[in-house]
Design a protein around this motif. Sequence first.
Motif, PDB file in Angstrom:
ATOM      1  N   SER A 207     -12.143  23.520 -26.654  1.00 32.79           N
ATOM      2  CA  SER A 207     -11.588  23.847 -27.961  1.00 32.79           C
ATOM      3  C   SER A 207     -10.125  24.015 -27.981  1.00 32.79           C
ATOM      4  CB  SER A 207     -12.129  25.271 -28.253  1.00 32.79           C
ATOM      5  OG  SER A 207     -11.797  26.261 -27.346  1.00 32.79           O
ATOM      6  N   SER A 208      -9.566  24.126 -26.586  1.00 36.32           N
ATOM      7  CA  SER A 208      -7.936  24.011 -26.627  1.00 36.32           C
ATOM      8  C   SER A 208      -7.395  22.530 -26.627  1.00 36.32           C
ATOM      9  CB  SER A 208      -7.506  24.655 -25.273  1.00 36.32           C
ATOM     10  OG  SER A 208      -8.116  23.868 -24.171  1.00 36.32           O
ATOM     11  N   ALA A 209      -8.398  21.326 -26.355  1.00 38.63           N
ATOM     12  CA  ALA A 209      -7.982  20.226 -26.483  1.00 38.63           C
ATOM     13  C   ALA A 209      -7.990  19.752 -27.842  1.00 38.63           C
ATOM     14  CB  ALA A 209      -8.988  19.404 -25.516  1.00 38.63           C
ATOM     15  N   ILE A 210      -9.456  20.346 -28.724  1.00 46.93           N
ATOM     16  CA  ILE A 210      -9.204  20.205 -30.058  1.00 46.93           C
ATOM     17  C   ILE A 210      -8.152  20.820 -30.758  1.00 46.93           C
ATOM     18  CG2 ILE A 210     -10.926  20.524 -31.922  1.00 46.93           C
ATOM     19  CD1 ILE A 210     -13.101  20.780 -30.357  1.00 46.93           C
ATOM     20  N   GLU A 211      -8.002  22.001 -30.507  1.00 48.67           N
ATOM     21  CA  GLU A 211      -6.980  22.787 -31.310  1.00 48.67           C
ATOM     22  C   GLU A 211      -5.404  21.896 -31.009  1.00 48.67           C
ATOM     23  OE1 GLU A 211      -4.345  26.975 -31.381  1.00 48.67           O
ATOM     24  OE2 GLU A 211      -6.176  26.640 -30.278  1.00 48.67           O
ATOM     25  N   SER A 212      -5.213  21.523 -29.860  1.00 48.15           N
ATOM     26  CA  SER A 212      -3.897  20.657 -29.525  1.00 48.15           C
ATOM     27  C   SER A 212      -3.855  19.414 -30.598  1.00 48.15           C
ATOM     28  CB  SER A 212      -3.909  20.210 -28.070  1.00 48.15           C
ATOM     29  OG  SER A 212      -2.878  19.487 -27.709  1.00 48.15           O
ATOM     30  N   LYS A 213      -4.894  18.725 -30.553  1.00 49.92           N
ATOM     31  CA  LYS A 213      -5.361  17.290 -31.149  1.00 49.92           C
ATOM     32  C   LYS A 213      -5.110  17.769 -32.835  1.00 49.92           C
ATOM     33  CE  LYS A 213      -5.701  14.007 -28.445  1.00 49.92           C
ATOM     34  NZ  LYS A 213      -4.623  12.915 -28.408  1.00 49.92           N
ATOM     35  N   CYS A 214      -5.599  18.877 -33.179  1.00 53.71           N
ATOM     36  CA  CYS A 214      -5.363  19.292 -34.680  1.00 53.71           C
ATOM     37  C   CYS A 214      -4.031  19.486 -34.968  1.00 53.71           C
ATOM     38  CB  CYS A 214      -6.322  20.458 -34.761  1.00 53.71           C
ATOM     39  SG  CYS A 214      -7.995  19.770 -35.263  1.00 53.71           S
ATOM     40  N   ARG A 215      -3.308  20.211 -34.018  1.00 52.64           N
ATOM     41  CA  ARG A 215      -1.818  20.775 -34.263  1.00 52.64           C
ATOM     42  C   ARG A 215      -1.056  19.436 -34.353  1.00 52.64           C
ATOM     43  NH1 ARG A 215      -1.083  26.040 -34.669  1.00 52.64           N
ATOM     44  NH2 ARG A 215      -2.493  27.321 -33.679  1.00 52.64           N
ATOM     45  N   GLU A 216      -1.384  18.323 -33.508  1.00 54.53           N
ATOM     46  CA  GLU A 216      -0.666  17.308 -33.552  1.00 54.53           C
ATOM     47  C   GLU A 216      -0.895  16.675 -34.731  1.00 54.53           C
ATOM     48  OE1 GLU A 216      -1.741  14.707 -30.026  1.00 54.53           O
ATOM     49  OE2 GLU A 216      -1.474  16.226 -28.651  1.00 54.53           O
ATOM     50  N   LEU A 217      -2.020  16.619 -35.259  1.00 53.36           N
ATOM     51  CA  LEU A 217      -2.265  15.941 -36.603  1.00 53.36           C
ATOM     52  C   LEU A 217      -1.617  16.660 -37.676  1.00 53.36           C
ATOM     53  CD1 LEU A 217      -4.018  13.760 -38.287  1.00 53.36           C
ATOM     54  CD2 LEU A 217      -5.941  15.513 -38.456  1.00 53.36           C
ATOM     55  N   LEU A 218      -1.418  17.875 -37.753  1.00 53.66           N
ATOM     56  CA  LEU A 218      -0.620  18.595 -38.793  1.00 53.66           C
ATOM     57  C   LEU A 218       0.746  18.216 -38.611  1.00 53.66           C
ATOM     58  CD1 LEU A 218      -2.668  22.065 -38.518  1.00 53.66           C
ATOM     59  CD2 LEU A 218      -2.303  20.450 -40.524  1.00 53.66           C
ATOM     60  N   ALA A 219       1.319  18.108 -37.516  1.00 53.94           N
ATOM     61  CA  ALA A 219       2.686  17.741 -37.168  1.00 53.94           C
ATOM     62  C   ALA A 219       2.870  16.348 -37.849  1.00 53.94           C
ATOM     63  CB  ALA A 219       3.188  17.963 -35.803  1.00 53.94           C
ATOM     64  N   MET A 220       2.170  15.412 -37.387  1.00 56.60           N
ATOM     65  CA  MET A 220       2.156  14.116 -37.800  1.00 56.60           C
ATOM     66  C   MET A 220       2.206  14.148 -39.561  1.00 56.60           C
ATOM     67  SD  MET A 220      -0.302  12.269 -35.211  1.00 56.60           S
ATOM     68  CE  MET A 220      -0.326  10.477 -36.190  1.00 56.60           C
ATOM     69  N   LEU A 221       1.336  14.736 -40.133  1.00 55.72           N
ATOM     70  CA  LEU A 221       1.216  14.954 -41.632  1.00 55.72           C
ATOM     71  C   LEU A 221       2.380  15.401 -42.168  1.00 55.72           C
ATOM     72  CD1 LEU A 221      -2.515  16.213 -42.022  1.00 55.72           C
ATOM     73  CD2 LEU A 221      -1.656  13.959 -42.776  1.00 55.72           C
ATOM     74  N   ASP A 222       2.870  16.573 -41.555  1.00 54.50           N
ATOM     75  CA  ASP A 222       4.235  17.109 -42.018  1.00 54.50           C
ATOM     76  C   ASP A 222       5.308  16.188 -42.346  1.00 54.50           C
ATOM     77  OD1 ASP A 222       5.451  19.440 -42.796  1.00 54.50           O
ATOM     78  OD2 ASP A 222       6.788  19.223 -40.994  1.00 54.50           O
ATOM     79  N   GLN A 223       5.700  15.342 -40.978  1.00 56.55           N
ATOM     80  CA  GLN A 223       6.381  14.354 -41.043  1.00 56.55           C
ATOM     81  C   GLN A 223       6.325  13.248 -41.960  1.00 56.55           C
ATOM     82  OE1 GLN A 223       9.527  14.451 -39.065  1.00 56.55           O
ATOM     83  NE2 GLN A 223       8.801  16.354 -38.911  1.00 56.55           N
ATOM     84  N   HIS A 224       4.924  12.914 -42.199  1.00 52.72           N
ATOM     85  CA  HIS A 224       4.660  11.853 -43.095  1.00 52.72           C
ATOM     86  C   HIS A 224       4.920  12.116 -44.569  1.00 52.72           C
ATOM     87  CE1 HIS A 224       2.417   8.097 -44.652  1.00 52.72           C
ATOM     88  NE2 HIS A 224       1.850   9.115 -45.345  1.00 52.72           N
ATOM     89  N   ASN A 225       4.313  13.389 -44.854  1.00 51.81           N
ATOM     90  CA  ASN A 225       4.618  13.969 -46.111  1.00 51.81           C
ATOM     91  C   ASN A 225       5.916  14.167 -46.705  1.00 51.81           C
ATOM     92  OD1 ASN A 225       1.681  13.667 -46.209  1.00 51.81           O
ATOM     93  ND2 ASN A 225       1.327  16.103 -46.055  1.00 51.81           N
ATOM     94  N   MET A 226       7.143  14.635 -45.739  1.00 48.65           N
ATOM     95  CA  MET A 226       8.277  14.784 -46.023  1.00 48.65           C
ATOM     96  C   MET A 226       8.944  13.693 -46.456  1.00 48.65           C
ATOM     97  SD  MET A 226       9.784  17.426 -42.865  1.00 48.65           S
ATOM     98  CE  MET A 226      11.081  16.088 -42.652  1.00 48.65           C
ATOM     99  N   LYS A 227       8.452  12.475 -46.010  1.00 49.64           N
ATOM    100  CA  LYS A 227       8.979  11.144 -46.574  1.00 49.64           C
ATOM    101  C   LYS A 227       8.408  10.794 -47.813  1.00 49.64           C
ATOM    102  CE  LYS A 227       8.207   9.669 -42.433  1.00 49.64           C
ATOM    103  NZ  LYS A 227       8.445   9.466 -40.903  1.00 49.64           N
ATOM    104  N   GLU A 228       6.834  10.706 -47.477  1.00 51.02           N
ATOM    105  CA  GLU A 228       6.164   9.997 -48.904  1.00 51.02           C
ATOM    106  C   GLU A 228       6.428  10.714 -49.994  1.00 51.02           C
ATOM    107  OE1 GLU A 228       2.235   8.023 -48.394  1.00 51.02           O
ATOM    108  OE2 GLU A 228       1.777  10.342 -48.380  1.00 51.02           O
TER     109      GLU A 228
END
Length: 155
Positions: free
Chosen positions: A95-116
């Motif tokens: 579950s810690s690996a899943i959480e880490s990947k989810c947090r990475e996805l959220l960070a990527m979305l944040d950066q993407h959405n800030m531009k889009e």
Amino acid sequence: MVTLAEALTLEHREIDRGIEEFVEALDRGAVEPAPLLGSIEALRRHIYLEEAFLFPPVRQAGLMMPVMVMLREHGELWRQMDAVTDLVDGAGADSSAIESKCRELLAMLDQHNMKEEPIIYPHADADLPTESSAELRAFLEAGSTPDGWVCEGAR
């Protein structure tokens, strides 16, 4: 009536919310994949609608470079979604690996959405021809991603 930019931005928030709900459940020790998997499905649909309905006319309106950046980032998001779902689907996944990947996805979305949101979305209301606008609005209301479709940046 809500603008296209507002509708697209709202989808961003709803997608984020599902991933955040999943991570919060993990923090409580529960693995409840439904919100996460729903958000991933919604994100794939959202990427499809952008690439099929929004980006072509926006690119023709002169935003070639910003659209190219969004397409590249869609590919990165797609691969991250694949990594997350692989972990969730895996038997005995940590579950810690899943959480880490989810947090990475959220960070990527944040950066993407800030531009889009400030660069691309205003053009959804200003530059789309009437027919394209109607098609996008109809898809937002009832469309679904075609089976087997993969975004341009992940092909």
